[in-house]
Design a protein around this motif. Structure first.
Motif, PDB file in Angstrom:
ATOM      1  N   LEU A   1      12.894   8.758  13.069  1.00  0.00           N
ATOM      2  CA  LEU A   1      12.348   8.265  14.332  1.00  0.00           C
ATOM      3  C   LEU A   1      11.871   9.417  15.216  1.00  0.00           C
ATOM      4  CD1 LEU A   1      14.831   5.380  15.168  1.00  0.00           C
ATOM      5  CD2 LEU A   1      12.414   5.163  14.591  1.00  0.00           C
ATOM      6  N   ASN A   2      12.592  10.522  15.212  1.00  0.00           N
ATOM      7  CA  ASN A   2      12.142  11.695  15.973  1.00  0.00           C
ATOM      8  C   ASN A   2      10.811  12.215  15.430  1.00  0.00           C
ATOM      9  OD1 ASN A   2      14.284  11.693  17.726  1.00  0.00           O
ATOM     10  ND2 ASN A   2      15.489  13.125  16.511  1.00  0.00           N
ATOM     11  N   TYR A   3      10.697  12.262  14.114  1.00  0.00           N
ATOM     12  CA  TYR A   3       9.453  12.707  13.485  1.00  0.00           C
ATOM     13  C   TYR A   3       8.302  11.793  13.885  1.00  0.00           C
ATOM     14  CZ  TYR A   3       5.932  13.185   9.831  1.00  0.00           C
ATOM     15  OH  TYR A   3       4.757  13.332   9.160  1.00  0.00           O
ATOM     16  N   LEU A   4       8.537  10.482  13.814  1.00  0.00           N
ATOM     17  CA  LEU A   4       7.476   9.527  14.134  1.00  0.00           C
ATOM     18  C   LEU A   4       7.091   9.601  15.608  1.00  0.00           C
ATOM     19  CD1 LEU A   4       5.699   7.279  12.987  1.00  0.00           C
ATOM     20  CD2 LEU A   4       7.491   5.666  13.607  1.00  0.00           C
ATOM     21  N   SER A   5       8.061   9.816  16.495  1.00  0.00           N
ATOM     22  CA  SER A   5       7.738   9.887  17.925  1.00  0.00           C
ATOM     23  C   SER A   5       6.889  11.117  18.235  1.00  0.00           C
ATOM     24  CB  SER A   5       9.001   9.893  18.765  1.00  0.00           C
ATOM     25  OG  SER A   5       9.715  11.092  18.592  1.00  0.00           O
ATOM     26  N   LYS A   6       7.107  12.211  17.507  1.00  0.00           N
ATOM     27  CA  LYS A   6       6.308  13.409  17.722  1.00  0.00           C
ATOM     28  C   LYS A   6       4.906  13.264  17.142  1.00  0.00           C
ATOM     29  CE  LYS A   6      10.248  16.497  17.776  1.00  0.00           C
ATOM     30  NZ  LYS A   6      10.978  17.544  17.039  1.00  0.00           N
ATOM     31  N   LYS A   7       4.797  12.614  15.985  1.00  0.00           N
ATOM     32  CA  LYS A   7       3.498  12.497  15.311  1.00  0.00           C
ATOM     33  C   LYS A   7       2.619  11.401  15.898  1.00  0.00           C
ATOM     34  CE  LYS A   7       3.846  15.728  12.301  1.00  0.00           C
ATOM     35  NZ  LYS A   7       2.953  16.865  12.295  1.00  0.00           N
ATOM     36  N   ASN A   8       3.229  10.229  16.175  1.00  0.00           N
ATOM     37  CA  ASN A   8       2.428   9.101  16.633  1.00  0.00           C
ATOM     38  C   ASN A   8       3.288   8.213  17.535  1.00  0.00           C
ATOM     39  OD1 ASN A   8       0.697   6.950  16.963  1.00  0.00           O
ATOM     40  ND2 ASN A   8       0.028   6.951  14.832  1.00  0.00           N
ATOM     41  N   GLY A   9       3.141   8.379  18.832  1.00  0.00           N
ATOM     42  CA  GLY A   9       3.951   7.650  19.795  1.00  0.00           C
ATOM     43  C   GLY A   9       3.707   6.157  19.801  1.00  0.00           C
ATOM     44  N   VAL A  10       2.487   5.743  19.505  1.00  0.00           N
ATOM     45  CA  VAL A  10       2.153   4.319  19.514  1.00  0.00           C
ATOM     46  C   VAL A  10       2.883   3.600  18.382  1.00  0.00           C
ATOM     47  CG1 VAL A  10       0.275   2.654  19.284  1.00  0.00           C
ATOM     48  CG2 VAL A  10      -0.075   4.761  20.577  1.00  0.00           C
TER      49      VAL A  10
ATOM     50  N   GLU B   1       0.807  -1.207   0.000  1.00  0.00           N
ATOM     51  CA  GLU B   1       0.000   0.000   0.000  1.00  0.00           C
ATOM     52  C   GLU B   1       0.848   1.267   0.000  1.00  0.00           C
ATOM     53  OE1 GLU B   1      -2.487  -0.334   3.397  1.00  0.00           O
ATOM     54  OE2 GLU B   1      -3.457  -2.141   2.700  1.00  0.00           O
ATOM     55  N   ASN B   2       1.880   1.318   0.852  1.00  0.00           N
ATOM     56  CA  ASN B   2       2.597   2.570   1.051  1.00  0.00           C
ATOM     57  C   ASN B   2       4.084   2.302   1.273  1.00  0.00           C
ATOM     58  OD1 ASN B   2       3.297   5.171   1.511  1.00  0.00           O
ATOM     59  ND2 ASN B   2       2.120   5.415   3.378  1.00  0.00           N
ATOM     60  N   CYS B   3       4.886   2.347   0.213  1.00  0.00           N
ATOM     61  CA  CYS B   3       6.327   2.106   0.333  1.00  0.00           C
ATOM     62  C   CYS B   3       7.060   3.331   0.846  1.00  0.00           C
ATOM     63  CB  CYS B   3       6.913   1.696  -1.012  1.00  0.00           C
ATOM     64  SG  CYS B   3       6.388   0.066  -1.535  1.00  0.00           S
ATOM     65  N   GLY B   4       6.423   4.467   0.907  1.00  0.00           N
ATOM     66  CA  GLY B   4       7.072   5.672   1.389  1.00  0.00           C
ATOM     67  C   GLY B   4       6.789   5.960   2.844  1.00  0.00           C
ATOM     68  N   SER B   5       6.170   5.031   3.545  1.00  0.00           N
ATOM     69  CA  SER B   5       5.836   5.273   4.946  1.00  0.00           C
ATOM     70  C   SER B   5       7.104   5.359   5.792  1.00  0.00           C
ATOM     71  CB  SER B   5       4.929   4.166   5.487  1.00  0.00           C
ATOM     72  OG  SER B   5       5.643   2.962   5.570  1.00  0.00           O
ATOM     73  N   VAL B   6       6.982   5.998   6.916  1.00  0.00           N
ATOM     74  CA  VAL B   6       8.126   6.180   7.810  1.00  0.00           C
ATOM     75  C   VAL B   6       8.639   4.831   8.287  1.00  0.00           C
ATOM     76  CG1 VAL B   6       8.885   7.202   9.982  1.00  0.00           C
ATOM     77  CG2 VAL B   6       7.293   8.438   8.524  1.00  0.00           C
ATOM     78  N   GLU B   7       7.744   3.917   8.609  1.00  0.00           N
ATOM     79  CA  GLU B   7       8.150   2.605   9.096  1.00  0.00           C
ATOM     80  C   GLU B   7       8.963   1.858   8.047  1.00  0.00           C
ATOM     81  OE1 GLU B   7       5.006   3.667   9.286  1.00  0.00           O
ATOM     82  OE2 GLU B   7       4.347   3.508  11.363  1.00  0.00           O
ATOM     83  N   PHE B   8       8.534   1.930   6.806  1.00  0.00           N
ATOM     84  CA  PHE B   8       9.243   1.250   5.719  1.00  0.00           C
ATOM     85  C   PHE B   8      10.641   1.840   5.545  1.00  0.00           C
ATOM     86  CE2 PHE B   8      10.352   0.517   1.284  1.00  0.00           C
ATOM     87  CZ  PHE B   8      10.106  -0.838   1.172  1.00  0.00           C
ATOM     88  N   GLN B   9      10.748   3.165   5.586  1.00  0.00           N
ATOM     89  CA  GLN B   9      12.039   3.816   5.424  1.00  0.00           C
ATOM     90  C   GLN B   9      12.971   3.484   6.578  1.00  0.00           C
ATOM     91  OE1 GLN B   9      11.851   8.000   4.390  1.00  0.00           O
ATOM     92  NE2 GLN B   9       9.828   7.684   3.494  1.00  0.00           N
ATOM     93  N   VAL B  10      12.457   3.487   7.802  1.00  0.00           N
ATOM     94  CA  VAL B  10      13.282   3.153   8.965  1.00  0.00           C
ATOM     95  C   VAL B  10      13.745   1.703   8.873  1.00  0.00           C
ATOM     96  CG1 VAL B  10      13.255   2.844  11.477  1.00  0.00           C
ATOM     97  CG2 VAL B  10      12.272   4.891  10.462  1.00  0.00           C
ATOM     98  N   CYS B  11      12.886   0.829   8.399  1.00  0.00           N
ATOM     99  CA  CYS B  11      13.243  -0.575   8.237  1.00  0.00           C
ATOM    100  C   CYS B  11      14.381  -0.718   7.224  1.00  0.00           C
ATOM    101  CB  CYS B  11      12.024  -1.366   7.791  1.00  0.00           C
ATOM    102  SG  CYS B  11      12.330  -3.107   7.527  1.00  0.00           S
ATOM    103  N   ASN B  12      14.290  -0.010   6.112  1.00  0.00           N
ATOM    104  CA  ASN B  12      15.355  -0.069   5.109  1.00  0.00           C
ATOM    105  C   ASN B  12      16.664   0.493   5.648  1.00  0.00           C
ATOM    106  OD1 ASN B  12      13.928  -1.343   3.122  1.00  0.00           O
ATOM    107  ND2 ASN B  12      13.263   0.535   2.135  1.00  0.00           N
ATOM    108  N   PHE B  13      16.596   1.606   6.369  1.00  0.00           N
ATOM    109  CA  PHE B  13      17.806   2.172   6.949  1.00  0.00           C
ATOM    110  C   PHE B  13      18.420   1.222   7.973  1.00  0.00           C
ATOM    111  CE2 PHE B  13      16.228   6.667   5.932  1.00  0.00           C
ATOM    112  CZ  PHE B  13      17.033   6.735   4.802  1.00  0.00           C
ATOM    113  N   THR B  14      17.579   0.543   8.755  1.00  0.00           N
ATOM    114  CA  THR B  14      18.075  -0.402   9.751  1.00  0.00           C
ATOM    115  C   THR B  14      18.801  -1.554   9.071  1.00  0.00           C
ATOM    116  OG1 THR B  14      16.268   0.184  11.234  1.00  0.00           O
ATOM    117  CG2 THR B  14      17.411  -1.882  11.683  1.00  0.00           C
TER     118      THR B  14
END
Length: 90
Positions: free
Chosen positions: A64-73, A17-30
């Motif tokens: 990760l900082n962006y994601l923690s500010k936008k959606n902590g869960v 659905e969404n390859c540009g999501s923050v989670e996907f990008q963080v996973c690739n960087f990891t």
């Protein structure tokens, strides 16, 4: 091999659905960070790879900082799945 396992574990549905999501990008960087870390264990004086590793670490940290500010869960869930330490605040 590592990349495919993380994508399947974390974002099977979201990958389609969404390859540009923050989670996907963080996973690739990891995944890149883990590969570079293994490389640097063998080649200790590869300074260009060290620089690349620091750049990727910074990009992942900003996401990760962006994601923690936008959606902590979502942030806590992602940290738990990828076994990443919680980011330090300034």
């Amino acid at each position: 091999m590592i990349k495919n396992s993380f994508i399947s574990v974390i974002q099977q549905k979201e990958k389609e659905e969404n390859c540009g999501s923050v989670e996907f990008q963080v996973c690739n960087f990891t995944n890149k960070i883990r590969r570079l870390t293994l490389h640097l264990e063998l080649h200790k004086k590869d300074f260009l790879s060290q620089r690349g590793l620091r750049i990727i670490l910074g990009k992942r940290q900003r996401l990760l900082n962006y994601l923690s500010k936008k959606n902590g869960v979502r942030y806590k869930k992602l940290i738990g799945q990828l076994n990443i330490r919680k980011s330090k605040t300034r």
